[in-house]
Design an enzyme around this catalytic site. Structure first.
Site, short mmCIF file in Angstrom:
data_model
loop_
_atom_site.label_atom_id
_atom_site.label_comp_id
_atom_site.label_asym_id
_atom_site.label_seq_id
_atom_site.Cartn_x
_atom_site.Cartn_y
_atom_site.Cartn_z
N ASP A 199 0.88 -1.12 0.02
CA ASP A 199 -0.01 0.01 -0.21
C ASP A 199 0.83 1.40 -0.12
OD1 ASP A 199 -2.02 1.91 0.37
OD2 ASP A 199 -1.64 1.68 2.53
N ASP A 225 -0.06 5.25 0.98
CA ASP A 225 -0.40 6.19 2.21
C ASP A 225 -0.49 5.38 3.29
OD1 ASP A 225 -1.35 8.91 1.08
OD2 ASP A 225 -2.29 7.47 -0.23
N ASP A 254 -2.31 -0.37 5.71
CA ASP A 254 -2.58 0.08 7.01
C ASP A 254 -3.99 0.50 7.11
OD1 ASP A 254 -2.56 2.25 5.22
OD2 ASP A 254 -2.76 3.51 7.00
MG LIG Z 1 -2.95 3.17 3.20
#
Ligand SMILES: [Mg+2]
Length: 266
Positions: free
Chosen positions: A28, A30, A202
């Site tokens: 991922d 961000d 996240d």
């Molecule tokens: Mg993310």
């Protein structure tokens, strides 16, 4: 099963084991490779991390799997991955005609949001149109609860089915049947005939990968803010990715210890 910290002897053994195959490294963006920042347009991968990622691509296939559009994330990486999947799994697949049809599925939503643009911006909500998904950011809203109520009231007026899911101070909207990150990573593993995937993320939109990962994959959640996460392991913050990549590179350039002696060279 609760997540375990990655930097332990058990976590390291799992990391070494998956790297001995030829896994896809899927990441991922961000909150995983780049810190979450107030203005999403400021997010970038730190140069020292980008350098390690560039080296990783020399050893293994690396894919960025992000909620951003492909074009948006490209300029923020500082290295060239082999593959980029955008819009939470919906963009960068293998069926461009289907992607175009899915893009049009969001037109009723576009019209609705444009009609209420003043009201949304008055509440501190920022509309982001990413083609195959839309994001309503409320990070800068003075009253987050009020912003969320306004968003859900608006979405209720939509007479066309879409899928919505929360992220960090954002409500994401994607076409109803668009592939999620889980489907996307499985497709990538098959496309590059990888032995499995090492995946790190996240946020809510990363959970479909964690949930659908077979046992022999390695899944890592960045942050402990979601204890019910289905990831196998966690690290504490994006800064620990550097430690992870350093360990991966040292494993990749060290030949595996073998019980059988290799024949001596003449
Ligand atoms: Mg993310």
């Amino acid at each position: 099963m609760p997540m375990h910290y990655l930097f332990t002897p058990e976590g390291d053994a799992a990391l070494v084991a998956i790297l001995r195959g030829r896994p896809l490294i899927a990441l991922d963006f961000d909150g995983t490779l780049a810190d979450i920042v107030d203005r999403p347009s400021d997010a970038r991968i730190a140069p020292e991390l980008a350098l390690r990622l560039a080296t990783l691509t020399e050893h293994l296939p690396v894919a960025i799997v992000t909620g951003r559009s492909v074009d948006d994330v490209k300029g923020r990486l500082g290295f060239e991955p082999q593959m980029i999947v955008g819009n939470h799994g919906a963009e960068g697949g293998f069926d461009l005609r289907e992607e175009a049809a899915r893009r049009a599925e969001l037109d009723p939503l576009r019209r609705l949001l444009i009609a209420h643009q003043m009201q949304l911006s008055g509440a501190g909500i920022d509309i982001e149109d990413k083609g195959l998904s839309m994001a309503l950011h409320y990070r800068l809203a003075p009253d987050a609860d009020k912003a969320l109520t306004l968003i859900s009231d608006l979405l209720e007026r939509l007479d066309y089915p879409v899928r919505t899911f929360a992220g960090k101070m954002v409500v994401n909207i994607v076409p109803l049947l668009a592939p999620d990150k889980g489907a996307a990573v499985h497709d990538l593993v098959a496309a590059c005939t990888a032995s499995g995937a090492l995946f790190a993320g996240d946020d809510v939109n990363d959970e479909p990968v964690f949930e659908s990962a077979p046992d022999h994959w390695l899944t890592i959640r960045v942050g402990q803010d979601h204890p019910e996460s289905r990831a196998q392991y966690y690290i504490n913050q994006p800064q620990e990715m550097q430690r992870l990549f350093d360990r991966m590179l040292s494993v990749l350039i060290t030949p595996p210890a073998s019980g059988t002696a290799s024949p001596a060279k003449p």
